[in-house]
Design an enzyme around this catalytic site. Structure first.
Site, PDB file in Angstrom:
ATOM      1  N   GLN A  47       0.817  -1.227   0.058  1.00 60.23           N
ATOM      2  CA  GLN A  47       0.055  -0.046  -0.054  1.00 60.23           C
ATOM      3  C   GLN A  47       0.785   1.148  -0.029  1.00 60.23           C
ATOM      4  O   GLN A  47       0.406   2.429  -0.009  1.00 60.23           O
ATOM      5  CB  GLN A  47      -0.936   0.036   1.280  1.00 60.23           C
ATOM      6  N   ARG A  65      -8.399  -0.880   8.105  1.00 55.94           N
ATOM      7  CA  ARG A  65      -9.211   0.124   7.810  1.00 55.94           C
ATOM      8  C   ARG A  65      -9.497   1.076   8.866  1.00 55.94           C
ATOM      9  O   ARG A  65     -10.555   1.454   9.467  1.00 55.94           O
ATOM     10  CB  ARG A  65     -10.581  -0.639   7.508  1.00 55.94           C
ATOM     11  N   CYS A  66      -8.138   1.673   9.083  1.00 52.72           N
ATOM     12  CA  CYS A  66      -8.286   2.474  10.442  1.00 52.72           C
ATOM     13  C   CYS A  66      -7.044   3.370  10.496  1.00 52.72           C
ATOM     14  O   CYS A  66      -6.082   3.017   9.836  1.00 52.72           O
ATOM     15  CB  CYS A  66      -8.300   1.694  11.628  1.00 52.72           C
ATOM     16  N   GLU A 121     -12.733   4.565   5.872  1.00 55.43           N
ATOM     17  CA  GLU A 121     -12.434   3.604   6.942  1.00 55.43           C
ATOM     18  C   GLU A 121     -13.878   4.085   8.113  1.00 55.43           C
ATOM     19  O   GLU A 121     -14.093   3.355   8.959  1.00 55.43           O
ATOM     20  CB  GLU A 121     -11.443   3.656   7.663  1.00 55.43           C
TER      21      GLU A 121
END
Ligand code: CDP
Length: 794
Positions: free
Chosen positions: A222, A369-370, A739
Site C-alpha cells: 500500500q 481500515r483505520c 474507513e
C-alpha cells in the site's frame, strides 16, 4: 460557447462508474500472482509450528538435495549478510528468519527457492528443526507477571516485556474533574484481534539484474515509496537502483503496509541466484503471520454531572503487540491516534495512559481500515458514552446531543490537543434518529419487553482524524507525511495523472480524474491515472488511514491549479489580451468584456506545444507536493436496531441507518460503496470474526472456515443518508471516508445488543458478541470477556 457541464464530463459530484472495473470484472486485472518473468523461481516459507521455543539446530541437507531446489535460506545465512533482523516501521526490530528463538506460531524459520512452488513446499517439509519449547505468553497479564520469560531477549536493555509506557492529556485537570463529579461511570473491555484478510494475500516478485545492478520488486504494498526506502536501508542498496511496483492489489485494509520477511527473503534470493524469485503467501500464512489488528485492553472512567455534562475522561490502554512492534504509526504517538477519542464531545479534561507489551503472538496492532488505532478509540468512546448515559438514567441520544461540540465552536481544540475542523454533529444525529424512527422504536421496545421480547437500539456517533500529515506532527520513521500528484496534459488535451497514493480497490483511477475534470474541465475519461510505480510516480506515503483524498486528492487539485495558471497565460497570449482580462469558466478562458471570445483548455494545451508566448517554457505539466494544514474530520452517526432471543442468545439485526458527513463527495456512488463495505466489516467484527489463541499460542481461526468473512447472505441491509459540511482547509472541501463505517460501526451493533440486555446487570460482552456469550451473560448477569487464552475442546 459556455462552460462545460461538470456532471456530463464526469466531474465532482458525478456518480461515475469505476473505470478500473472494466479490467477487474473481465478478469483482466494484473495482480501479483499474474506476474511471470522469464526464468522465475518460486519461494516457500517454513513457519514455526510452536509459539515460543529455542532453536537448537536446523538441518537443511535433505531439502537441498531434492531435485529442483535451488537454495535454502536460514537465519544463519541471513545473519552472515547482516539481514537476520530488519528494522520495523515503529523503531523496533523484527526477525527476518529466526536465528536464536521462534517467538510466535507461524514465524518465518527458513525459505526454499525451487523451480516450482510445489517442489519448494515439499522441500520445506524436509527441513528438520530442533525446537526446545519455552513458556508461552498469549495475553498482557501473563506478559507483565513477575516470572514471565523475556520474549525479546535478543534486545539489549529489555529486561521485561514492556515495549512502551506513554501518556497524554492533563492528569491534574482530569483529577480535578473527577473530584467534582456527581457520578463516575466505568467500563472495561477488550477489543479482540482481528485480521484485515484482503482477498489477495501478500507476495512479491523480486528481480535483481546483475548487469544493470537494478532491483525491481513487484509487491503487494500500500506504500511503495516507504518500502523502497526500507529496502534501501535493509539491503543496503542505493535507492535509485530500486524500483518497487505495486500492481493491482486485491485489497489491503492495512495488511499491506508493514514490511514482511517474505519480501526481504525473496529479494536476497534473487540477488544470490540472479533469477527472478516469486513469493506468494497462502491463506493460512497470511492469517497467522501478517499484520493483525486491534488486541487491546481498555479501561475507562467518565466524570459526570447529574444533568448529563461530561466533566472529564480517563483512559487506560494496554496493547498486545505480539512478538515484534512492527505496525506503522506516526513517530510521536506510541499508541497511534488513540487520543482522538472523544473528539466530537466537548470535554474539559482528559488523560490517557498507554502501555504496549510483547507476547508470543504474530506482530499486531496494524491499522485495519483505520487511522492508527482510531477504531479502538471510537469503539471505546461509544461504548463508554452509552454506559455513562445508562448510569445517569438518561436517553442515550440526548446524552450525546448535550455533550456534542456545537456547529459554531469550530475549529475546536480537543482535550487531547487535536484541532477538529468543522461539522454538524447534532444535525447528523437528528437525521439518523428521524430515519430510524427513534421515538417509535423506543415505544415498540417497551411494548415488546412486556411480552418477554428483547429489542435494543445502539447509536454510535464519532468524528475521526483522517489524512495524516501535516508534516510538522506526522512522520513515519522520520519520513514526513505529505503526498503528491503529477499531471501531464498532452498536446491533444488528454492527460496523464500520477500520485504517490496507491489504490487497492478504492477507485482512485476514477475519482482523481474527476478532480482534474472539476478543476480544468477536461473530461474525466480523457485523464488516465497511474499509481504504484516508484520509477514513475512522485514520492508519496501511500494509501492507508483514509489519507488519500485528504492528502493526495488535495495534491491533485493543487497540481491542476498550477496547470490552470500556466494555461491562463497561454490563453491571454492566444486571445491577445492581458492576463488580468482573462476570465475562467469550467473548461474555458474568455475575454471579460466579451465572453463570446474564448479558448478551451484543450486549445491552450495544443498551444503549450505549438504556439506558446515568447519566453515561456513549452509543455503543460507540473507536480505538487501537498502538506495538509490539518487532518480532515468527517463525522458519522450509525444506528442499529436488534432483537435478542432470550432463549438462545441469538441476535438479529432489524435495521441499520448510517448518516455520513465526509464533506464534499467527489463520487457519491463510490462513497456509498465505501460506507457499505465498512459497515459490512463492522458487522462482521461485532458478530462473527474470531481469531484467537489457546494457552500454547496456537492460532485459532487460521482459515476461512473458522475466521468468517461476511457475505451478502448474512449481511444486513444498510440505509444511507448524508450531511455535507465542506472541509474548510481542503482545496475541494472533501474529507476522508474510506474507513469511517468500519471504525464507527462496531459500537452501534454492540451497543444495540447491550441496550437489549439493559437491566440485567451486564455491562459488557466482548466482541464478537456470539450468541453463546449473550446466553452466558443472560444466565449469569455478568460481563463476558473474550480475552485469550481460549480453551479448545478436544
Ligand atoms: O485513502 P483511501 O483511498 O482508502 O480513502 P479515502 O480517501 O477516504 O477515499 C476512498 C474513496 O472514496 C476514493 O475513491 C475517494 O476518491 C472517494 N471519496 C469521495 O469520492 N469523496 C470524498 N469526500 C472522500 C472520498
Amino acid at each position: 460557447m459556455t462552460a462545460v457541464d461538470e456532471i456530463k464530463i464526469g466531474g465532482m459530484g458525478a456518480s461515475r462508474r469505476r473505470v478500473e472495473d472494466n479490467r477487474f470484472i473481465r478478469g483482466k486485472g494484473n495482480y501479483l500472482d499474474d506476474i511471470v518473468l522469464p526464468g522465475m523461481l518460486h519461494m516457500e516459507i517454513l513457519r514455526s509450528p510452536v509459539a515460543h521455543a529455542r532453536i537448537n539446530s536446523i538441518d537443511i541437507s535433505k531439502a537441498m538435495a531434492m531435485p529442483g531446489v535451488r537454495l535454502v535460506l536460514t537465519g544463519e545465512m541471513m545473519a552472515a549478510r547482516n539481514l537476520a533482523w530488519m528494522p520495523t516501521l515503529s523503531y523496533d526490530t523484527q526477525a527476518v528468519l529466526a536465528t536464536d528463538k521462534v517467538r510466535f506460531q507461524g514465524q518465518e524459520v527458513a525459505c526454499v527457492i525451487a523451480d516450482d512452488p510445489y517442489i519448494a513446499k515439499d522441500a520445506c517439509q524436509a527441513i528438520v528443526v530442533d525446537y526446545e519449547p519455552l513458556p508461552v505468553i498469549v495475553n498482557p497479564s501473563q506478559s507483565l507477571a513477575d516470572d514471565a520469560p523475556v520474549i525479546r531477549d535478543d534486545k539489549e536493555n529489555q529486561p521485561n516485556n514492556v515495549i512502551y509506557d506513554w501518556e497524554v492529556g492533563d492528569k491534574d485537570g482530569t483529577d480535578r474533574a473527577f473530584a467534582e463529579a456527581d457520578v463516575v461511570s466505568e467500563i472495561e473491555l477488550h477489543y479482540p484481534r482481528s485480521h484485515p484478510s484482503p482477498i489477495e494475500c501478500c507476495g512479491s516478485v523480486a528481480d535483481f539484474n546483475r548487469a544493470t545492478s537494478k532491483l525491481t520488486v513487484y509487491m503487494t504494498t500500500q506504500a511503495p515509496h516507504i518500502i523502497r526506502a526500507a529496502v534501501a536501508l535493509v539491503a543496503e542498496l542505493p535507492e535509485h537502483m530500486i524500483r518497487v511496483v505495486s500492481p493491482d492489489i486485491g485489497g489491503g485494509f492495512g495488511n499491506k503496509v508493514p514490511v514482511y520477511p517474505g519480501y526481504v527473503a525473496s529479494i536476497l534470493a534473487s540477488i544470490l541466484l540472479e533469477r527472478p524469485v516469486k513469493w506468494i503467501e497462502d491463506r493460512t500464512g497470511n492469517l497467522i503471520s501478517t499484520g493483525f489488528a486491534r488486541d487491546i485492553y481498555l479501561k475507562g472512567q467518565m466524570a459526570l454531572r447529574r444533568d448529563g455534562k461530561i466533566l472529564g475522561v480517563r483512559m487506560n490502554t494496554l496493547a498486545d503487540h505480539g512478538a515484534f512492534f512492527s505496525d506503522a504509526q506516526p513517530s510521536k504517538f506510541k499508541i497511534g491516534l488513540m487520543h482522538s477519542a472523544f473528539a466530537c464531545y466537548d470535554i474539559p479534561a482528559a488523560h490517557l495512559v498507554a502501555r504496549g507489551v510483547y507476547t508470543n503472538k504474530a506482530p499486531g496492532g496494524v491499522a485495519y481500515r483505520c487511522s492508527f488505532r482510531v477504531t479502538e478509540a471510537m469503539f471505546f468512546q461509544e461504548r463508554m458514552v452509552q454506559s455513562a448515559a445508562d448510569d445517569l438514567g438518561m436517553d442515550q441520544a440526548e446524552f450525546r446531543r448535550i455533550n456534542f461540540v456545537k456547529d459554531d465552536d469550530f475549529p475546536k481544540r480537543t482535550a487531547f490537543g487535536f484541532l477538529t475542523d468543522s461539522g454538524q454533529y447534532g444535525k447528523c444525529l437528528d437525521v439518523g434518529l428521524e430515519a430510524i424512527g427513534y421515538q417509535d422504536f423506543l415505544k415498540e421496545k417497551e411494548e415488546a419487553a412486556k411480552r418477554g421480547r428483547l429489542l435494543g437500539i445502539g447509536i454510535s456517533t464519532m468524528t475521526e482524524p483522517l489524512g495524516a500529515g501535516n508534516s510538522r506532527e506526522y512522520d513515519i520513521l522520520g519520513i514526513k507525511m505529505f503526498d503528491s500528484a503529477e499531471l501531464r496534459v498532452h498536446m491533444t488535451g488528454k492527460a496523464l495523472l500520477r500520485t504517490g497514493a496507491k489504490t487497492q480497490g478504492q477507485g482512485h483511477e476514477t475519482t482523481w480524474a474527476q478532480i482534474v475534470a472539476h478543476e480544468l474541465g477536461i473530461p474525466a475519461e480523457d485523464v488516465v491515472v497511474e499509481e504504484g510505480d516508484t520509477d514513475t510516480a512522485p514520492f508519496g506515503m501511500g494509501t492507508y488511514a483514509s489519507r488519500s483524498t485528504p492528502v493526495a486528492g488535495a495534491a491533485v487539485a493543487m497540481v491542476s491549479r498550477k496547470i490552470k495558471a500556466k494555461a491562463r497565460k497561454i490563453a491571454a497570449h492566444l486571445l491577445e489580451i492581458s492576463e488580468e482580462d482573462v476570465e475562467w469558466e469550467l473548461g474555458r478562458f474568455y475575454v471579460r468584456s466579451n465572453p463570446e471570445r474564448g479558448v478551451t483548455i484543450q486549445e491552450c494545451a495544443a498551444a503549450a506545444y505549438s504556439n506558446m508566448p515568447d519566453g515561456m517554457e513549452p509543455g503543460l505539466e507540473n507536480v505538487s507536493y501537498y502538506d495538509p494544514p490539518n487532518l480532515t474530520w468527517p463525522f458519522a452517526c450509525y444506528i442499529a436496531t436488534v432483537e435478542v432471543d432470550p432463549e438462545t442468545g441469538v441476535w438479529d439485526v432489524l435495521r441499520v441507518v448510517a448518516v455520513d458527513d465526509c464533506g464534499v463527495r467527489i463520487n457519491p456512488m463510490i462513497v456509498e460503496g465505501q460506507i457499505m463495505g465498512g459497515l459490512t466489516e463492522a458487522y462482521a467484527m461485532a458478530n462473527m470474526q474470531f481469531i484467537t489463541f489457546d494457552a500454547e499460542g496456537n492460532c485459532i481461526g487460521a482459515n476461512f472456515t473458522d475466521y468468517l468473512l461476511p457475505t451478502a447472505w448474512e449481511t444486513p441491509g444498510f440505509e444511507l443518508h448524508e450531511v455535507v459540511t465542506p472541509c474548510p482547509h481542503h482545496p475541494i472541501g472533501a474529507k476522508g471516508i474510506g474507513e469511517c463505517a468500519a471504525v464507527g460501526g462496531p459500537a452501534a451493533f454492540v451497543n444495540a445488543v447491550m441496550d437489549a440486555l439493559k437491566g440485567t446487570g451486564v455491562r459488557n460482552i466482548d466482541m464478537p458478541v456470539f450468541p453463546d456469550r449473550v446466553y452466558q451473560a443472560l444466565q449469569t448477569g455478568e460481563d463476558v470477556s473474550g480475552a485469550p487464552p481460549v480453551r479448545v475442546e478436544a
